[in-house]
Design a protein around this motif. Structure first.
Motif, PDB file in Angstrom:
ATOM      1  N   GLN A   1      -6.292  -3.041   3.400  1.00  0.00           N
ATOM      2  CA  GLN A   1      -5.135  -4.140   3.420  1.00  0.00           C
ATOM      3  C   GLN A   1      -3.608  -3.425   3.724  1.00  0.00           C
ATOM      4  OE1 GLN A   1      -5.268  -7.762   2.018  1.00  0.00           O
ATOM      5  NE2 GLN A   1      -3.400  -7.876   0.833  1.00  0.00           N
ATOM      6  N   LEU A   2      -3.531  -2.364   2.910  1.00  0.00           N
ATOM      7  CA  LEU A   2      -2.238  -1.593   3.011  1.00  0.00           C
ATOM      8  C   LEU A   2      -2.150  -1.126   4.475  1.00  0.00           C
ATOM      9  CD1 LEU A   2      -2.456   0.450  -0.230  1.00  0.00           C
ATOM     10  CD2 LEU A   2      -0.632  -1.425   0.467  1.00  0.00           C
ATOM     11  N   ALA A   3      -3.065  -0.559   5.158  1.00  0.00           N
ATOM     12  CA  ALA A   3      -3.165  -0.182   6.446  1.00  0.00           C
ATOM     13  C   ALA A   3      -2.856  -1.113   7.436  1.00  0.00           C
ATOM     14  CB  ALA A   3      -4.375   0.450   7.023  1.00  0.00           C
ATOM     15  N   ALA A   4      -3.625  -2.311   7.409  1.00  0.00           N
ATOM     16  CA  ALA A   4      -3.121  -3.576   7.969  1.00  0.00           C
ATOM     17  C   ALA A   4      -1.465  -4.026   7.773  1.00  0.00           C
ATOM     18  CB  ALA A   4      -4.097  -4.563   7.469  1.00  0.00           C
ATOM     19  N   MET A   5      -1.038  -3.975   6.752  1.00  0.00           N
ATOM     20  CA  MET A   5       0.275  -4.323   6.516  1.00  0.00           C
ATOM     21  C   MET A   5       1.166  -3.420   7.112  1.00  0.00           C
ATOM     22  SD  MET A   5       0.211  -5.673   2.299  1.00  0.00           S
ATOM     23  CE  MET A   5       1.845  -6.435   2.644  1.00  0.00           C
ATOM     24  N   LEU A   6       0.929  -1.964   7.011  1.00  0.00           N
ATOM     25  CA  LEU A   6       1.818  -0.929   7.557  1.00  0.00           C
ATOM     26  C   LEU A   6       1.648  -1.140   9.142  1.00  0.00           C
ATOM     27  CD1 LEU A   6       1.048   1.922   5.413  1.00  0.00           C
ATOM     28  CD2 LEU A   6       3.114   1.207   5.669  1.00  0.00           C
ATOM     29  N   ASP A   7       0.504  -1.356   9.549  1.00  0.00           N
ATOM     30  CA  ASP A   7       0.237  -1.673  11.068  1.00  0.00           C
ATOM     31  C   ASP A   7       1.400  -2.851  11.379  1.00  0.00           C
ATOM     32  OD1 ASP A   7      -0.863  -0.987  13.633  1.00  0.00           O
ATOM     33  OD2 ASP A   7      -2.139  -2.634  13.456  1.00  0.00           O
ATOM     34  N   ASP A   8       1.322  -4.001  10.715  1.00  0.00           N
ATOM     35  CA  ASP A   8       1.916  -5.153  11.014  1.00  0.00           C
ATOM     36  C   ASP A   8       3.599  -4.747  11.128  1.00  0.00           C
ATOM     37  OD1 ASP A   8      -0.328  -6.629  11.100  1.00  0.00           O
ATOM     38  OD2 ASP A   8      -0.225  -7.442   9.228  1.00  0.00           O
ATOM     39  N   LEU A   9       4.008  -3.763  10.336  1.00  0.00           N
ATOM     40  CA  LEU A   9       5.350  -3.518  10.130  1.00  0.00           C
ATOM     41  C   LEU A   9       5.722  -2.378  11.236  1.00  0.00           C
ATOM     42  CD1 LEU A   9       5.751  -3.252   6.207  1.00  0.00           C
ATOM     43  CD2 LEU A   9       6.674  -4.896   7.858  1.00  0.00           C
ATOM     44  N   GLY A  10       4.636  -1.926  11.863  1.00  0.00           N
ATOM     45  CA  GLY A  10       4.888  -0.865  12.928  1.00  0.00           C
ATOM     46  C   GLY A  10       5.083   0.565  12.336  1.00  0.00           C
ATOM     47  N   ARG A  11       4.594   0.697  10.938  1.00  0.00           N
ATOM     48  CA  ARG A  11       4.866   1.938  10.194  1.00  0.00           C
ATOM     49  C   ARG A  11       3.559   2.541   9.752  1.00  0.00           C
ATOM     50  NH1 ARG A  11      10.254   3.132   9.660  1.00  0.00           N
ATOM     51  NH2 ARG A  11      11.453   1.228   9.125  1.00  0.00           N
ATOM     52  N   LEU A  12       2.325   2.304  10.603  1.00  0.00           N
ATOM     53  CA  LEU A  12       1.234   3.007  10.226  1.00  0.00           C
ATOM     54  C   LEU A  12       1.151   4.176  11.162  1.00  0.00           C
ATOM     55  CD1 LEU A  12      -1.523   2.790   8.684  1.00  0.00           C
ATOM     56  CD2 LEU A  12      -2.524   1.604  10.766  1.00  0.00           C
ATOM     57  N   HIS A  13       0.630   5.281  10.500  1.00  0.00           N
ATOM     58  CA  HIS A  13       0.775   6.761  11.037  1.00  0.00           C
ATOM     59  C   HIS A  13      -0.255   6.808  12.410  1.00  0.00           C
ATOM     60  CE1 HIS A  13      -3.254   8.183   9.703  1.00  0.00           C
ATOM     61  NE2 HIS A  13      -3.125   7.195   8.901  1.00  0.00           N
ATOM     62  N   ALA A  14      -1.154   5.903  12.563  1.00  0.00           N
ATOM     63  CA  ALA A  14      -1.996   6.146  13.642  1.00  0.00           C
ATOM     64  C   ALA A  14      -2.545   4.601  13.977  1.00  0.00           C
ATOM     65  CB  ALA A  14      -3.263   6.920  13.301  1.00  0.00           C
ATOM     66  N   PRO A  15      -2.970   4.830  15.409  1.00  0.00           N
ATOM     67  CA  PRO A  15      -3.645   3.300  15.548  1.00  0.00           C
ATOM     68  C   PRO A  15      -4.740   2.864  14.482  1.00  0.00           C
ATOM     69  CG  PRO A  15      -3.693   4.783  17.627  1.00  0.00           C
ATOM     70  CD  PRO A  15      -3.443   5.591  16.429  1.00  0.00           C
ATOM     71  N   ARG A  16      -4.767   1.737  14.189  1.00  0.00           N
ATOM     72  CA  ARG A  16      -5.600   1.213  13.250  1.00  0.00           C
ATOM     73  C   ARG A  16      -6.982   1.717  13.013  1.00  0.00           C
ATOM     74  NH1 ARG A  16      -6.508  -4.775  11.722  1.00  0.00           N
ATOM     75  NH2 ARG A  16      -7.478  -4.639   9.602  1.00  0.00           N
ATOM     76  N   ASP A  17      -7.617   1.762  14.216  1.00  0.00           N
ATOM     77  CA  ASP A  17      -8.927   2.313  14.268  1.00  0.00           C
ATOM     78  C   ASP A  17      -9.091   3.867  14.051  1.00  0.00           C
ATOM     79  OD1 ASP A  17      -7.957   3.174  16.548  1.00  0.00           O
ATOM     80  OD2 ASP A  17      -9.385   2.191  17.874  1.00  0.00           O
ATOM     81  N   GLU A  18      -7.958   4.440  13.945  1.00  0.00           N
ATOM     82  CA  GLU A  18      -8.142   6.012  13.539  1.00  0.00           C
ATOM     83  C   GLU A  18      -7.122   6.257  12.469  1.00  0.00           C
ATOM     84  OE1 GLU A  18      -5.982   8.054  17.038  1.00  0.00           O
ATOM     85  OE2 GLU A  18      -7.455   6.911  18.327  1.00  0.00           O
ATOM     86  N   ALA A  19      -6.916   5.282  11.705  1.00  0.00           N
ATOM     87  CA  ALA A  19      -6.188   5.457  10.763  1.00  0.00           C
ATOM     88  C   ALA A  19      -7.023   5.924   9.410  1.00  0.00           C
ATOM     89  CB  ALA A  19      -5.348   4.096  10.103  1.00  0.00           C
ATOM     90  N   LEU A  20      -6.179   6.774   8.322  1.00  0.00           N
ATOM     91  CA  LEU A  20      -6.503   7.289   7.168  1.00  0.00           C
ATOM     92  C   LEU A  20      -5.980   6.600   6.007  1.00  0.00           C
ATOM     93  CD1 LEU A  20      -7.023  11.231   8.237  1.00  0.00           C
ATOM     94  CD2 LEU A  20      -8.801   9.309   8.084  1.00  0.00           C
ATOM     95  N   GLY A  21      -6.448   6.696   4.974  1.00  0.00           N
ATOM     96  CA  GLY A  21      -5.809   6.495   3.524  1.00  0.00           C
ATOM     97  C   GLY A  21      -6.118   7.498   2.839  1.00  0.00           C
ATOM     98  N   GLY A  22      -5.248   7.675   1.738  1.00  0.00           N
ATOM     99  CA  GLY A  22      -5.700   8.516   0.496  1.00  0.00           C
ATOM    100  C   GLY A  22      -5.909   7.776  -0.915  1.00  0.00           C
ATOM    101  N   LEU A  23      -6.910   8.632  -1.466  1.00  0.00           N
ATOM    102  CA  LEU A  23      -7.395   7.941  -2.867  1.00  0.00           C
ATOM    103  C   LEU A  23      -7.571   9.233  -3.673  1.00  0.00           C
ATOM    104  CD1 LEU A  23      -8.890   5.862  -4.269  1.00  0.00           C
ATOM    105  CD2 LEU A  23     -10.885   6.500  -3.336  1.00  0.00           C
ATOM    106  N   ILE A  24      -6.939   8.892  -4.792  1.00  0.00           N
ATOM    107  CA  ILE A  24      -6.680   9.836  -5.980  1.00  0.00           C
ATOM    108  C   ILE A  24      -7.244   9.345  -7.254  1.00  0.00           C
ATOM    109  CG2 ILE A  24      -5.102  11.077  -7.573  1.00  0.00           C
ATOM    110  CD1 ILE A  24      -2.823  11.234  -5.223  1.00  0.00           C
ATOM    111  N   GLY A  25      -8.310  10.154  -7.793  1.00  0.00           N
ATOM    112  CA  GLY A  25      -9.057   9.457  -8.783  1.00  0.00           C
ATOM    113  C   GLY A  25      -8.688   9.941 -10.220  1.00  0.00           C
ATOM    114  N   LEU A  26      -9.708   9.870 -11.061  1.00  0.00           N
ATOM    115  CA  LEU A  26      -9.141  10.140 -12.490  1.00  0.00           C
ATOM    116  C   LEU A  26      -9.106  11.758 -12.689  1.00  0.00           C
ATOM    117  CD1 LEU A  26      -9.142   9.128 -15.513  1.00  0.00           C
ATOM    118  CD2 LEU A  26     -11.688   9.698 -15.627  1.00  0.00           C
TER     119      LEU A  26
END
Length: 547
Positions: free
Chosen positions: A175-200
């Motif tokens: 969802q965050l990637a979609a929102m950034l893409d709508d704003l023109g702020r995603l770091h890569a085309p959506r089908d190539e985008a990455l996200g980061g996850l930090i756990g416990l």
């Protein structure tokens, strides 16, 4: 109903809960979150603050403006600060809030945005473990997981970990990637985008390929928004999520009134039954046809009929065999572990019974740390527990006696037995993972939960709190339970700012002692004669066959 705006939480879980949460007519009737839900929220917030502070420290060498912490008190201010930071090209934006998109129906925030090229990678922080250590990476095999150090966004193949995927984490990042893409702020085309996850553990950032789930996200979002807007009807069904849902009292009342089959059969099995016209418990109890061809799941079809008959007649348990059986030994130790979320196991309670020596007292022994989790002192208490357990085992063997240790649902105990060996292997007295695995695999480690499932059909669940009372055991504390114990523990150690209440330590020890006593009473009842008063499953099924 107007256009719905969905947050990441709305993308997973029960669809009926989503409909109720968004129904304007229900607004006045909504209740607050359960105590367990509030505890999880508070713990998650505390963890996020801690990790965000660590991320700031990692970037403290950067020049002014490179790292922006968004701390405005209201949402509008946070959105404005986030957009200003992006416009200025900040390298790291912590506690970022994206503008609510009323037209597309999306809202979201990220614990961090890290700049890559002309756009940003969204990073979220969660309060559960997201990776599992790989003890022996295979040589020549390309790791499927990529991780990055917390100090910067540098994803690289990681042969030391495997990913523990949770759908809600991936959907939030999508969802965050979609929102950034709508704003023109995603770091890569959506089908190539990455996200980061930090756990416990907060020892790395897991790189999540979001292009792989983009189509799935779009389909889910479209359906979920339609549900929230009242365009797709929903109905209550009993699912695992119900136990922590604030709507459950209402849904349960409806399901009981309807005698809905989901009260005894869950998941896809309930769908199969509805497809053949079986929608009530009574219909299932009287079912006389063949087993559905597309029957799925671990619960056998005849068991569902027995459960339905038991529910109708208020029978708590039904025997599968003429004489139930459970492994017994000369020296028996009942074990119950208490943990707090994924932070660790703070208490190992034991109860030893020497059946060859009636003069030896049956004594409850707890091995505990009251240092707030996570703590290295957990390793000390675990080592003491393990040393005591193995000394009793060895003494029994040397005396020519049989030995068995019992728990209720070994999944939890095994997880923390192995986890403690992995995390505290460098501490004195802590066994190796190999040693722990050997004990778990032996016939001297007995799961009474499995014995219950092997011996009985359980129409109302197999939890210890449901089964032990059938054997005549009752807890001293009326509020005893896993959810309540979380609250007690937080107060017992003043966790995450909670007010210290030392009396809760005694309460936890009493609760744990009752759990091991319940396990002992239950397994002895299974092996006794009183259990023979329960009806046999074969007799109940014979009613439907005309036998």
């Amino acid at each position: 109903m107007g256009s719905a705006i969905l947050g990441a939480r709305n993308l997973t879980g029960c669809e009926h809960r989503l409909a109720l949460d968004f129904a304007s007519s229900e607004a006045a009737a909504r209740t607050g979150e359960t105590a367990e839900a509030n505890r999880r929220i508070e713990a998650a917030q505390s963890h996020r603050r801690h990790v965000i502070d660590a991320l700031r420290q990692f970037q403290s060498h950067r020049q002014a403006g490179a790292v922006v912490l968004v701390d405005e008190p209201d949402h509008r201010g946070r959105v404005a600060a986030t957009r200003a930071a992006m416009d200025a090209g900040a390298e790291w934006i912590l506690q970022a809030s994206l503008p609510t998109d009323a037209q597309r129906g999306r809202r979201g925030h990220a614990e961090a945005l890290v700049r890559q090229g002309d756009g940003y990678v969204p990073i979220i922080i969660v309060n559960h473990r997201v990776t599992t250590p790989i003890a022996e990476p295979r040589e020549g095999e390309t790791p499927s997981l990529q991780t990055s150090p917390l100090s910067g966004w540098e994803p690289a193949p990681d042969p030391t970990r495997s990913f523990r995927s949770q759908r809600r984490d991936v959907m939030r990042l999508a969802q965050l990637a979609a929102m950034l893409d709508d704003l023109g702020r995603l770091h890569a085309p959506r089908d190539e985008a990455l996200g980061g996850l930090i756990g416990l553990d907060a020892d790395c950032i897991v790189a999540i390929p979001l292009g792989e789930v983009a189509d799935d996200y779009d389909a889910i979002f479209t359906r979920r928004r339609a549900i929230a807007e009242g365009l797709i009807p929903t109905a209550p069904r009993k699912v695992s999520e119900c136990r922590s849902c604030h709507w459950w009292p209402r849904c349960e009342a409806e399901l009981v009134q309807q005698r809905d089959v989901s009260l005894v059969v869950g998941g896809n099995q309930g769908t199969v039954l509805r497809d053949i016209g079986v929608v009530t418990i009574d219909q299932l109890a009287d079912y006389r046809g063949r087993e559905p061809e597309d029957w799925v799941g671990s619960t056998k079809f005849p068991d569902t009929i027995v459960s339905a008959k038991s529910w109708v007649r208020d029978i708590p348990l039904v025997r599968r065999r003429e004489r139930p059986r459970v492994r017994r030994a000369d020296v028996e130790v009942d074990v119950d572990m208490e943990s707090f979320s994924e932070r660790g196991a703070y208490l190992w309670g034991t109860l030893l019974t020497d059946n060859t020596n009636p003069e030896r007292p049956v004594v409850y022994r707890p091995f505990v740390t009251w240092d707030p989790l996570p703590t290295r002192d957990e390793g000390r208490s675990f080592a003491e527990f393990w040393a005591w357990l193995m000394s009793e085992r060895n003494a029994a063997h040397q005396a020519g006696k049989t030995f068995a240790a019992y728990c209720y649902s070994q999944h939890a105990e095994n997880r923390w037995l192995r986890g403690s060996a992995d995390r505290f292997g460098d501490m004195p007295g802590v066994p190796s993972r190999k040693t722990v695995d050997a004990f778990i695999a032996s016939d001297e480690w007995v799961d009474i939960f499995e014995a219950v499932g092997d011996n009985f059909v359980c129409p109302r669940g197999k939890g210890l709190k449901r089964i032990a009372p059938v054997a005549g055991f009752g807890w001293r504390d009326d509020e005893a339970g896993g959810e309540a114990s979380m609250e007690w523990y937080a107060a017992a150690v003043a966790l995450d700012g909670a007010e210290l209440d030392l009396s809760q330590r005694d309460r936890l020890l009493e609760y744990n002692e009752d759990d091991v006593q319940a396990t002992k009473v239950l397994r002895e009842w299974i092996a006794g004669d009183d259990v023979l008063r329960l009806p046999l499953a074969a007799d109940l099924l014979a009613e439907n066959s005309g036998a």
